[in-house]
Each structure stands twice: as structure tokens, then as C-alpha cells.
Design a protein around this motif. Structure first.
Motif, PDB file in Angstrom:
ATOM      1  N   ARG A  79       3.945  11.533  11.858  1.00 57.88           N
ATOM      2  CA  ARG A  79       2.843  10.986  12.640  1.00 57.88           C
ATOM      3  C   ARG A  79       1.934  10.125  11.758  1.00 57.88           C
ATOM      4  O   ARG A  79       1.498   9.040  12.152  1.00 57.88           O
ATOM      5  CB  ARG A  79       2.053  12.147  13.252  1.00 57.88           C
ATOM      6  N   GLN A  80       1.636  10.616  10.578  1.00 54.84           N
ATOM      7  CA  GLN A  80       0.741   9.885   9.680  1.00 54.84           C
ATOM      8  C   GLN A  80       1.397   8.611   9.165  1.00 54.84           C
ATOM      9  O   GLN A  80       0.717   7.611   8.925  1.00 54.84           O
ATOM     10  CB  GLN A  80       0.245  10.809   8.562  1.00 54.84           C
ATOM     11  N   LYS A  88       0.860  -1.177   0.000  1.00 58.08           N
ATOM     12  CA  LYS A  88       0.000   0.000   0.000  1.00 58.08           C
ATOM     13  C   LYS A  88       0.902   1.235   0.000  1.00 58.08           C
ATOM     14  O   LYS A  88       2.012   1.185   0.525  1.00 58.08           O
ATOM     15  CB  LYS A  88      -0.891  -0.002   1.242  1.00 58.08           C
ATOM     16  N   GLN A 119       0.675   1.394  11.681  1.00 53.62           N
ATOM     17  CA  GLN A 119      -0.240   0.684  12.574  1.00 53.62           C
ATOM     18  C   GLN A 119      -1.259  -0.101  11.742  1.00 53.62           C
ATOM     19  O   GLN A 119      -1.552  -1.257  12.033  1.00 53.62           O
ATOM     20  CB  GLN A 119      -0.950   1.677  13.490  1.00 53.62           C
ATOM     21  N   GLU A 120      -1.761   0.543  10.694  1.00 54.09           N
ATOM     22  CA  GLU A 120      -2.729  -0.147   9.840  1.00 54.09           C
ATOM     23  C   GLU A 120      -2.110  -1.347   9.127  1.00 54.09           C
ATOM     24  O   GLU A 120      -2.649  -2.447   9.176  1.00 54.09           O
ATOM     25  CB  GLU A 120      -3.319   0.820   8.806  1.00 54.09           C
ATOM     26  N   ILE A 165      -3.852  -0.368  -7.086  1.00 57.04           N
ATOM     27  CA  ILE A 165      -2.907  -0.304  -5.960  1.00 57.04           C
ATOM     28  C   ILE A 165      -3.480   0.671  -4.931  1.00 57.04           C
ATOM     29  O   ILE A 165      -3.890   1.773  -5.269  1.00 57.04           O
ATOM     30  CB  ILE A 165      -1.514   0.170  -6.442  1.00 57.04           C
ATOM     31  N   ASP A 166      -3.521   0.223  -3.693  1.00 55.65           N
ATOM     32  CA  ASP A 166      -4.095   1.036  -2.623  1.00 55.65           C
ATOM     33  C   ASP A 166      -3.157   2.192  -2.274  1.00 55.65           C
ATOM     34  O   ASP A 166      -1.951   1.988  -2.113  1.00 55.65           O
ATOM     35  CB  ASP A 166      -4.309   0.159  -1.390  1.00 55.65           C
ATOM     36  N   TYR A 167      -3.708   3.391  -2.142  1.00 56.07           N
ATOM     37  CA  TYR A 167      -2.857   4.534  -1.814  1.00 56.07           C
ATOM     38  C   TYR A 167      -3.642   5.608  -1.072  1.00 56.07           C
ATOM     39  O   TYR A 167      -4.873   5.648  -1.103  1.00 56.07           O
ATOM     40  CB  TYR A 167      -2.235   5.143  -3.084  1.00 56.07           C
ATOM     41  N   GLN A 168      -2.876   6.463  -0.406  1.00 61.42           N
ATOM     42  CA  GLN A 168      -3.388   7.721   0.130  1.00 61.42           C
ATOM     43  C   GLN A 168      -2.373   8.796  -0.247  1.00 61.42           C
ATOM     44  O   GLN A 168      -1.165   8.545  -0.202  1.00 61.42           O
ATOM     45  CB  GLN A 168      -3.490   7.674   1.650  1.00 61.42           C
ATOM     46  N   VAL A 169      -2.869   9.966  -0.583  1.00 62.79           N
ATOM     47  CA  VAL A 169      -1.996  11.114  -0.831  1.00 62.79           C
ATOM     48  C   VAL A 169      -2.337  12.186   0.195  1.00 62.79           C
ATOM     49  O   VAL A 169      -3.509  12.550   0.347  1.00 62.79           O
ATOM     50  CB  VAL A 169      -2.180  11.695  -2.248  1.00 62.79           C
ATOM     51  N   ILE A 170      -1.310  12.669   0.899  1.00 62.30           N
ATOM     52  CA  ILE A 170      -1.533  13.766   1.842  1.00 62.30           C
ATOM     53  C   ILE A 170      -0.706  14.958   1.402  1.00 62.30           C
ATOM     54  O   ILE A 170       0.503  14.853   1.170  1.00 62.30           O
ATOM     55  CB  ILE A 170      -1.146  13.386   3.275  1.00 62.30           C
ATOM     56  N   VAL A 222       0.625   6.121  11.850  1.00 64.46           N
ATOM     57  CA  VAL A 222      -0.756   5.644  11.739  1.00 64.46           C
ATOM     58  C   VAL A 222      -0.861   4.616  10.609  1.00 64.46           C
ATOM     59  O   VAL A 222      -1.510   3.570  10.751  1.00 64.46           O
ATOM     60  CB  VAL A 222      -1.717   6.828  11.483  1.00 64.46           C
TER      61      VAL A 222
END
Lengths: 274, 274
Positions: free
Chosen positions: A261-262, A189, A268-269, A218-223, A265
Motif C-alpha cells: 500500500r505504501q 527517490k 502516486q507521489e 538523496i531523498d528517502y523514507q524508511v518504513i 502512495v
């Protein structure tokens, strides 16, 4: 451990692990050492960091740390140490060659330029990942890679190559879109942490990356962080920018803190499912 | 409390607060009640939720919850209850009028359409915020607003109006760019959680929002979630989309879970500085 040619004087420190009730404390010892290894005829030297008190309790999640284009400098070693304090086995990997570190952007560009768009990018990172896994401390089901700038790009390439990673984190990395075969091979991810006004990471390049990730499922996050430019995690970025006459590169305390910090998190996931 | 005209039967539940050592447990009682109030001649009815065991210990952070364009339905009440369990005083605000709730997208569009681009959007939300503050349970230095879809837009408008908010969280909200006077008036930090492929939140609209925030020096983060379309937090979104023949709206478990977790990290930052 295979590939260890020399051992630097160990640097240790006592960390007081704080229990919520203050009733117990766990003595922790940060162990760091350089690790010599080789890839494609190039002698490399990575930097391993872990907490000796925690390794005694069983295998731990491992994190590969891929440097900025400057090479394996103090900033990257500090990131590895910070991860070790959080309970990870951290290995700052060497992409360039033992001791090859620069503060000259032109030289850094040449060094990083050997890798972009080439299989060597993932292969050289994989050699570092192999070192991490060979420590014997790592739970192979819980391995991630993080990278800064060039290192973020490298993590993406490493993930696409099919490396056994639960996740990757790119901090202000140049976006590397997923190639055609990534859908079948990628296990990781993605967490993409980017400066909202980073002139080195164009919105179009980021959009091309996320489109390719969507297409490949594909699993993603954009910050994206307000006011953050390139290299926002690196407290030395302002100086490096000034010395090299670079515009759009600098430290951003809020973005650095939030992205770290993110990342936790996210770990943790991917490591605990929570 | 001012403005309370009637009290619904209280719904209570016992939560076992788990201590790390299992040595102690804190009985917690979730209290919920409807709160009638009025704004600009319209009778409204919000929904207050808090943990009775925690309010006994002093003032708590407060969170205003602004509904989707459907109005103050069960989904929004559940979000308020979830916030109460986390230790916040939560008030789900009514934008439309007591009992005005719909599952008809055309009707919802008409209802929400009264507010976009008008001062009424922030004013009606402020009336709800006033109710939250008048409970007497809230630490006024620690107040946030969160909103879903239309409610996310409303939170942005409320922040721009100068409301005393430490932060706002927009979940799949339609972007509302900062007006010219927002730089001087806005106190809140923004967390914008958005579906990466939400057809109701165009990339250009999001870019216009973030540019306006940059220009106004308003602090923000934008988090984009893989594969998520509109209304990704709402478990009932698939049904609502189907019944209304809407494309590009649906629940996304991963995006819902991640955004709720990231909201908590954001609250920790804005309420405790950590």
C-alpha cells in the motif's frame, strides 16, 4: 519489440474495473509474456505484464521488478501481475539467466554473490530496464524500480548508477550505501521497507545506508514494520526458511499488505506529484 | 455537551465535496468551538472541530490531537480542522490549562516537564479523550490519538494506560518505551513518524521504544523521513527555532505532507480494515 525471441501462451483475465457510481465498466485484459534478451553474453528471460485495455489509452508508468536471490520465480511474476492490474507496465527482470531459479539458499547465495559490490549489479538491472523501456508502452518520465531482498539492493545500485528512475522501492533489501559519485548521478527517490526484526538487515547497516543517503542529498523514507523478519512480503518465505534451515525469514501478512500500500502512495507521489 | 462552559463564535466554511463525475456536490460546514473542562483541579480548554454535514449522517471516527510542548496553539487547531475536513471528529486537547500557550522554549520545557514519566501524562490526555467521546458524535470503536513532539509522547503514554484507542500517531514525538504492564493494557496500534536527523529523537531512544513494543507485542510502524529534524510538521518551527536559538528544529514540507498522508492510510486501516 526488440529482444523478444519467443512468446508464451498469453494468459488473460477479465477484470471488472469498478466505477464509483457503478455506471460504467472498463473491460481490462491482463497480458503477460516472457521476454528473451541478452546481457554480457548471458541469455536472460524476463516477464512482462500489462493491462491491454490501459495501454490503448496512451503511455503508462513503468515498473521494473527485481527478484529475491531465488531468481525470477512465481512470487515475482505475481508481483508484476499485481502491478499491471494497478495500471503499470511491469517487467520482472532476470538477473541470473533464462530459467535459473532455485529454492536452495546456498545456491541462491552463490548466484546473488556475483553481483554485490560490483558494477555488474546495476548493469544487469539496466539491461532489464532497457527491455521495459523498449516495450513502447512506457512513459519514460514515470519509471520506477522495486525489488525484494537481493532485488532491493539491486534497485539501490541501479539508482546510484544514474538510471532514469523517478523512484525505487526496496522490500527487505540488504542496504547498499551510496558510493561517492551517487550524489551527482542519482535521480530516484528511495522508499525502504524493512522488517523491524530482520536479522539479515542489521540496524548498523541500515544506519550506514541512511547516512550515505543524507550525505548525498538523496531523498528517502524508511518504513520499519513490527515483528517482521526477512522476506516478509513473500507468502512462500516460511516454507523456504524451513527447507533451508534459515532463522529470521518468514511471511508477515500485515507488513506485506502495508508495504504494498505504501508503495502505491509513493508511486502516486513520484508519478503524479500528489 | 457536558463540560461546555462557553462557545466561541463559530467559524464556518463551505467545502465543495468533489464527486468523481462532478455530478453531485455535498455542502459541508466546518464547525469549531472551544470546550472548557477540568482535570485534577486545573481548568482546561480544548478545541473541537467537525463537519456538520457529516455528523448528520451518523457517528464518525474520532481523533484526539495532542499539542507540541508549546501548548494548544494555532498550529494544533489547524490540524484539528484539517482532520474535520477529512471526516473525523477532532478534539485538540489542552494539557496545560486554559489559554496557557508559549513560544518560549524554556517555559515550554517546564510545562511539558510536569508530565514526563508520570501517570499525569496519560490522565490529563484521558480527560481530553473523555471530552471527545462526550460530544456524542463519535463511534467509540473508531477512535485514535495523534500528537506532535510532546504530544506524540503523550499519545504513547495514553495508549499504554489502556485507553480505548484503535491507534495512535506520533509526529516527531520523544519516544516513551512501553512499561511492564503495557502488553496487557494497550489496545492501540502505533504509527511513529520521525525525522531521520532529528537531534531530539536519538536513534538509541527510538530503538529502546521499538524494542519495548516488540517485547509487549504492540503493533507498530516507524517511518523515518530524509533530512527531517524536530517539529518537521509545523510551518512555524523555523521561526520558533530561531527565536529560541534552537538547533535541529524546523519545518520540512515533504516530511509534513508524507506523514499526514501516511496517517490517513493508517486511519483507513485501523478504522475500516482496508
Amino acid at each position: 519489440m526488440a529482444g523478444v525471441h519467443k512468446v508464451r501462451p498469453m494468459r488473460t483475465m477479465i477484470l471488472a474495473a469498478v466505477s464509483l457510481l457503478g455506471a460504467t465498466s472498463l473491460p481490462a485484459k491482463l497480458v503477460t509474456r516472457s521476454v528473451a534478451y541478452e546481457h554480457a553474453g548471458v541469455k536472460l528471460e524476463g516477464y512482462l505484464a500489462y493491462d491491454d485495455a490501459r495501454t490503448a489509452g496512451g503511455k503508462l508508468p513503468g515498473v521494473l521488478v527485481v527478484p529475491e536471490w531465488w531468481g525470477l520465480n512465481e512470487f515475482v511474476k505475481e508481483r508484476a501481475e499485481a502491478l499491471a492490474k494497478l495500471g503499470y507496465i511491469a517487467f520482472a527482470t532476470d538477473m541470473y539467466g533464462a530459467g535459473v531459479v532455485t529454492t536452495d539458499a546456498r545456491k541462491a547465495g552463490e548466484l546473488a554473490g556475483q553481483f554485490y559490490g560490483k558494477p555488474l549489479m546495476a548493469e544487469r538491472a539496466q539491461a532489464g530496464l532497457d527491455q521495459l523501456l523498449q516495450t513502447g508502452f512506457v512513459d519514460r518520465a514515470r519509471v520506477a524500480a522495486i525489488g525484494f531482498c537481493f532485488g532491493g539492493s539491486t534497485c539501490e545500485a541501479l539508482a546510484y548508477s544514474g538510471a532514469p528512475l523517478a523512484g525505487i522501492v526496496s522490500f527487505h533489501g540488504g542496504p547498499v550505501p551510496a558510493p561517492a559519485d551517487a550524489a551527482a548521478k542519482t535521480k530516484a527517490k528511495f522508499l525502504i521497507c524493512t522488517g523491524a526484526v530482520d536479522p539479515f538487515v542489521k540496524p548498523e547497516a541500515l544506519a550506514a545506508l541512511t547516512k550515505s543517503l543524507e550525505d548525498a542529498h538523496i531523498d528517502y523514507q524508511v518504513i520499519s514494520y513490527a515483528g517482521a523478519v526477512h522476506s516478509f512480503t513473500n507468502p512462500g518465505a516460511d516454507r523456504l526458511a524451513k527447507d533451508n534451515g534459515l532463522i529470521g525469514m518468514g511471511y508477515n501478512e500485515a507488513a506485506a499488505r502495508r508495504s504494498w500500500r505504501q508503495m502505491q502512495v509513493f508511486f502516486q507521489e513520484i508519478f503524479t506529484g500528489r
